[in-house]
Design a protein around this motif. Structure first.
Motif, mmCIF file in Angstrom:
data_model
loop_
_atom_site.group_PDB
_atom_site.id
_atom_site.type_symbol
_atom_site.label_atom_id
_atom_site.label_comp_id
_atom_site.label_asym_id
_atom_site.label_seq_id
_atom_site.Cartn_x
_atom_site.Cartn_y
_atom_site.Cartn_z
ATOM 1 N N UNK A 1 0.725 -1.022 -0.162
ATOM 2 C CA UNK A 1 -0.047 0.036 -0.050
ATOM 3 C C UNK A 1 0.929 1.202 -0.213
ATOM 4 N N UNK A 2 0.669 2.282 -0.923
ATOM 5 C CA UNK A 2 1.498 3.466 -1.121
ATOM 6 C C UNK A 2 1.185 4.079 0.016
ATOM 7 N N UNK A 3 2.222 4.581 0.825
ATOM 8 C CA UNK A 3 2.036 5.604 1.981
ATOM 9 C C UNK A 3 3.261 6.577 1.851
ATOM 10 N N UNK A 4 3.068 7.693 2.569
ATOM 11 C CA UNK A 4 4.099 8.870 2.376
ATOM 12 C C UNK A 4 5.335 8.578 3.209
ATOM 13 N N UNK A 5 6.344 8.952 2.917
ATOM 14 C CA UNK A 5 7.573 8.372 3.551
ATOM 15 C C UNK A 5 7.641 9.057 4.959
ATOM 16 N N UNK A 6 7.217 10.318 5.112
ATOM 17 C CA UNK A 6 7.367 11.199 6.162
ATOM 18 C C UNK A 6 5.988 11.536 6.804
ATOM 19 N N UNK A 7 5.743 12.175 7.866
ATOM 20 C CA UNK A 7 4.749 12.567 8.565
ATOM 21 C C UNK A 7 4.176 13.878 7.849
ATOM 22 N N UNK A 8 3.588 13.683 6.880
ATOM 23 C CA UNK A 8 3.125 14.800 5.735
ATOM 24 C C UNK A 8 2.016 15.688 6.570
ATOM 25 N N UNK A 9 1.085 15.045 7.247
ATOM 26 C CA UNK A 9 0.182 15.624 7.894
ATOM 27 C C UNK A 9 0.709 16.752 8.749
#
Length: 991
Positions: free
Chosen positions: A592-600
């Motif tokens: 599942x594609x997720x963002x590498x960092x805590x983009x929120x």
């Protein structure tokens, strides 16, 4: 007469018996009882015996008496083998020849003696004939001390030598001998022709072997030589020896121990009925009908052979029990005789009639069972298989094609062939069958777990098709960007003009503003101008932060959407593309594609930071103060002050510039207008800078697009190679084959529809009325045919890139010039540019097609008759995996007799060695030149009102005279086919 025809049976072509003239070691007491018991119990069982003796037939006649008394029940054929010694010296004696005599005529013994007494030996001043009396006389004259007739007979036999030329002349001058005697010669070195090794004996050896029909030898080397597989060719055998010779081997037993026990279990096997003519047929076709070995040649697996057909509750079946040969069964008969009826009955018992055939109209169906359905009642067919299993089916199809039914045979009925090979459509059914064979040609371990050709093809090509789709999407995206850059590039001149105009306008406004300044307030006016410039700069900075903030908020929306929708959908698509990954849900979750960092957290911080920067630069509102008191000293750094502070100071100065309220208002308005125009100028200058950089960016994007275009074609080429690899096992076999099979081939190629590609542009994208190289219908297509098609069809990825680059370099300006919109129609031209780019680099018109060709012609373009040949090639020669019986109704349909012989005969001969083949035919070549193992002759009686005519069958092999007569009477060209067979096999029996 209803026999299985030609089957492999063990023959004993060379065996002596008690009382043999020479070297009789069978012992005293009751030698015949021991001898007969040995023959009755020997394994494998012997079904035909050639009783051998020197010059006489006494032991043969004795064996016949025991047979008449009930002994040797398994032995159905007994015939004499008269052994003669030629006057030609061998290595350890003299060359032996054998007269194998047909027992068919009741007086054959007397006739044989007539032939033998013509053989003479001259010695002791006298001439002796080859008779019992003369042999005894010769023995006594050779040794005067011998008084006993039996001893004299034996001694005379050792002295009597047959002159080869005399033997040959006697045989040549007797029609009876030519019709009833086959000559065998020993091939061994001791008393055979191999013992003639001196150069002076070479001609004699060749003449003797040429004279013989049969070679008595078990040597593999001799068998290969006499079949033309080693040492000499078939043409050389024909020229030197009158053709191929069967090699046979017997026990040559002279004692009880060796009765029916040849050395190294080298038994003789003859394929045919238990009649002397089977031996003649073995001389005609040695390779197919004679064999020496422990076991006979294997054909179809017993479990895959129908051994017996029984028709019950059918008064029209006058022959309800029919045994079937495991090899090639030919069903013949006149029109309407019941040939197809039997094929249908067998196919019905095998569940091999398709649902389509069963559901066909009774009025038009070629099937006997379908047409006669209303008259069949409860008639059934019971098939017994070689493995012992049996199955019963109703002949009206009521229990056909059940959910557990599996076709146990392949039935090429006329309807089935027409469906697969009809001229309508593109023969999808035939192609599907060929693909099935291609699939099954792959070893199990190479199928990647696929269950059929389509799935295997998808497994092998999916990654390349996906790569092609990805690169095509990338090209579309890049083309959109290039279109945008081209539009920017085209707007540079206009933007430069607007900048010049806007600069002049601002200069005029500043001049107007200077005229509003009251004398004595020039300093305040200059200060106002300075503050305005500072405000303009600060507002640009604040605007930049505002743009950043909007981007951060939009990114927050995109992140939420990606998590909720896009990423799960991409994962679902990946799972569908890779169904056979074997990954469980937990393992798939890792993809599942997720963002590498805590983009929120980052985006929220970025929004707060942007707000803080905007607030800091704007500053708090400044209340109105003393108009004569500056809000900050003249030495203050304006870039460090807030927007609100600067605006408040400008407002204060505006009141000092003019005391007149009207003038003051004009000054304020004009100042704001100058500020606005300066902001607009900044925007124009930014766009101009961007437009001026468009050319470089466009070139970079075009390079990227060219590379992506090359990758698209590399994916196409990879798909092409993967498809070619699918055919590799079968192609290797076809390449190594000879004759008809070499006409069948497969090719994988790129198919380019230049017309579709060009027409799309000519109809929807170009104005053909405008002058240029693409004016008029078809101009673009013709040009693409010469400049792009060769690379598209056969070029490498680099070739395609180069061809397209050259095309663009030479013709892009002309293509743009024939756009239906002018570049001043910005919206329309912008949309057109995108459509144009998508079209130019599209690859939808290019596909990878695999073709099945016969004699160089795509199967889709063949006539129905030639497609029928391909179908037979498929089932007879290539379908190695399918070992079920093959039932064919009139395979010669649509073929002339010459084509039947050239295209099909060899295929049937090869096919019957590995599977049971049952064919309905009216072609003599397919019966005779294939050496059909069993001929079933169908015959129908008068057709009664409201019923079916009685159908009778008789069956046997080609070695049976009655069957041969039926073949010649029923099949056109039967006599000629027999002659052609003799020519093809290079034999001549009438010496």
């Amino acid at each position: 007469m209803i026999g299985r025809g030609s089957e492999w049976r063990r023959w004993e072509p060379h065996i002596h018996a008690p009382g043999t003239v020479l070297n009789n070691q069978f012992g005293g007491g009751t030698p015949w009882e021991t001898y007969l018991t040995s023959l009755e119990t020997v394994a494998p069982r012997i079904e035909a015996i050639a009783v051998t003796d020197y010059y006489l037939t006494d032991t043969y006649e004795e064996v016949r008496k025991h047979k008449a008394a009930g002994r040797l029940p398994d032995v159905q054929l007994i015939f004499p083998n008269v052994e003669l010694r030629l006057d030609v010296a061998a290595k350890t004696g003299f060359v032996n020849v054998h007269l194998l005599v047909s027992p068919e005529e009741p007086n054959h013994v007397a006739e044989l003696h007539r032939i033998l007494q013509r053989l003479q030996f001259q010695a002791h001043g006298d001439t002796f004939n080859c008779t019992r009396a003369d042999l005894i006389s010769l023995g006594k004259k050779a040794d005067a001390s011998i008084l006993d007739d039996r001893a004299a007979l034996a001694h005379g036999a050792t002295q009597f030598k047959v002159n080869f030329d005399q033997l040959r002349r006697v045989m040549r001058e007797s029609d009876w001998a030519k019709a009833n005697i086959l000559i065998a010669v020993a091939g061994a070195a001791g008393d055979g022709t191999s013992g003639l090794r001196q150069a002076a004996d070479a001609t004699m050896r060749q003449e003797i072997e040429k004279f013989a029909h049969i070679i008595f030898s078990s040597s593999p080397a001799q068998r290969e030589f006499w079949s033309g597989r080693k040492g000499v060719t078939l043409d050389q055998l024909k020229e030197r020896y009158d053709g191929c010779k069967p090699c046979l081997h017997g026990s040559d037993a002279h004692d009880q121990r060796t009765v029916g026990q040849p050395v190294e279990e080298r038994y003789s096997w003859i394929k045919g009925g238990l009649e002397f003519d089977a031996l003649r047929q073995a001389c005609i076709d040695p390779e197919g009908r004679a064999y020496v070995g422990t076991e006979p040649p294997r054909t179809a697996m017993p479990s895959q052979v129908i051994s017996h057909v029984a028709i019950a509750d059918a008064n029209w079946a006058a022959t309800p029990e029919i045994p079937l040969n495991p090899g090639l069964v030919a069903i013949i008969g006149a029109r309407g005789s019941g040939k197809t009826a039997l094929a249908d009955v067998i196919a019905a018992g095998c569940d091999a009639i398709t649902p389509t055939a069963w559901s066909a109209s009774e009025n038009i169906s070629p099937s006997f069972l379908v047409r006669a359905r209303q008259l069949l009642g409860n008639a059934t067919a019971t098939l017994t298989w070689g493995g012992g299993a049996s199955v019963t089916r109703f002949l009206d199809g009521r229990d056909a094609n059940g959910h557990l039914a599996f076709p146990r045979a392949r039935y090429l009925s006329q309807q089935f062939v027409e469906e697969l090979c009809s001229s309508a459509g593109v023969s999808d059914g035939l192609i599907a069958e060929i693909e099935r064979v291609i699939f099954e040609a792959h070893p199990q371990d190479d199928r990647d777990g696929a269950i059929d050709f389509v799935e295997l093809r998808e497994f092998r090509t999916a990654r390349f098709q996906q790569a092609r789709e990805r690169e095509a999407e990338a090209i579309a995206d890049i083309s959109d960007r290039i279109a945008t850059e081209i539009e920017k590039e085209a707007s540079a001149a206009g933007l430069a003009l607007q900048v010049t105009q806007k600069t002049g306008q601002i200069k005029s406004y500043n001049e107007d503003l200077a005229k509003l300044v009251v004398k004595g307030t020039e300093a305040q006016a200059n200060r106002h101008t300075q503050l305005g410039q500072a405000v303009q700069t600060l507002r640009g900075t604040i605007q930049a932060y505002g743009n950043q903030r909007r981007t951060f908020v939009a990114l927050q929306d995109e992140v939420a959407s990606t998590r909720a929708t896009k990423a799960p959908e991409l994962l679902r698509q990946a799972k569908e593309r890779h169904l056979h990954s074997g990954l469980n849900q937990q393992q798939w979750d890792e993809f599942l594609l997720i963002y590498k960092g805590d983009v929120d957290k980052s985006l929220a911080g970025y929004v707060v930071w942007a707000d803080q920067q905007i607030a800091a630069l704007t500053g708090p509102a400044v209340p109105a103060g003393d108009p004569n008191t500056p809000l900050f000293p003249d030495t203050a750094d304006l870039s460090k002050l807030t927007l609100n502070t600067l605006l408040a100071e400008m407002t204060r100065l505006e009141a000092l510039v003019s005391a007149d309220n009207i003038v003051r208002g004009q000054y304020s308005t004009l100042s704001q207008r100058i500020a606005q125009e300066n902001t607009a100028l900044q925007s124009l200058q930014a766009r101009l800078t961007d437009a001026q950089g468009a050319a470089a960016r466009r070139k970079e994007l075009q390079s990227e697009r060219d590379a992506a275009y090359g990758r698209v074609f590399q994916a196409i080429i990879n798909e092409q190679a993967a498809l070619a690899d699918l055919y590799a096992p079968l192609m290797a076999r076809l390449t190594a084959s000879t004759g008809t099979l070499r006409k069948l081939g497969f090719s994988v190629r790129r198919v380019v529809d230049v017309a579709a590609w060009g027409t799309l542009a000519e109809e929807d994208l170009l104005d053909r009325r405008k002058a240029g190289p693409f004016q008029g219908r078809g101009a673009l297509i013709a040009l693409a045919d010469t400049t792009l098609r060769p690379a598209w069809e056969t070029g490498s990825a680099a070739d395609v890139q180069a061809a397209m680059a050259n095309f663009i370099a030479q013709y892009m300006r002309d293509l743009i010039s024939q756009a239906p919109y002018g570049q001043n129609q910005q919206a329309e031209f912008r949309a057109w540019l995108k459509q144009f780019a998508h079209w130019l680099f599209a690859t939808d018109h290019i596909s990878v097609r695999y073709e099945i060709v016969y004699d160089g012609i795509d199967i889709r373009k063949l006539s129905p008759g030639t497609r029928g040949i391909v179908l037979l090639l498929l089932y007879l020669a290539l379908d190695d995996v399918d070992d079920r019986p093959l039932i064919i109704d009139q395979p010669e349909e649509n073929l002339d007799p010459k084509s039947v012989f050239e295209e099909l005969v060899a295929l049937f001969i090869a096919a019957k060695a590995k599977r049971q083949v049952i064919m309905v035919t009216h072609n003599a070549n397919l019966v005779i030149n294939t050496d059909a193992d069993q001929i079933i002759v169908a015959d129908a009686g008068p057709h009664p009102m409201g019923g079916l005519p009685p159908i009778t069958y008789k069956a046997g092999g080609l070695e049976n005279a009655e069957i041969r007569k039926a073949v010649c009477d029923i099949l056109e060209g039967g006599e000629e086919a027999f002659q052609e067979r003799a020519r093809r096999l290079r034999v001549r029996l009438d010496r």
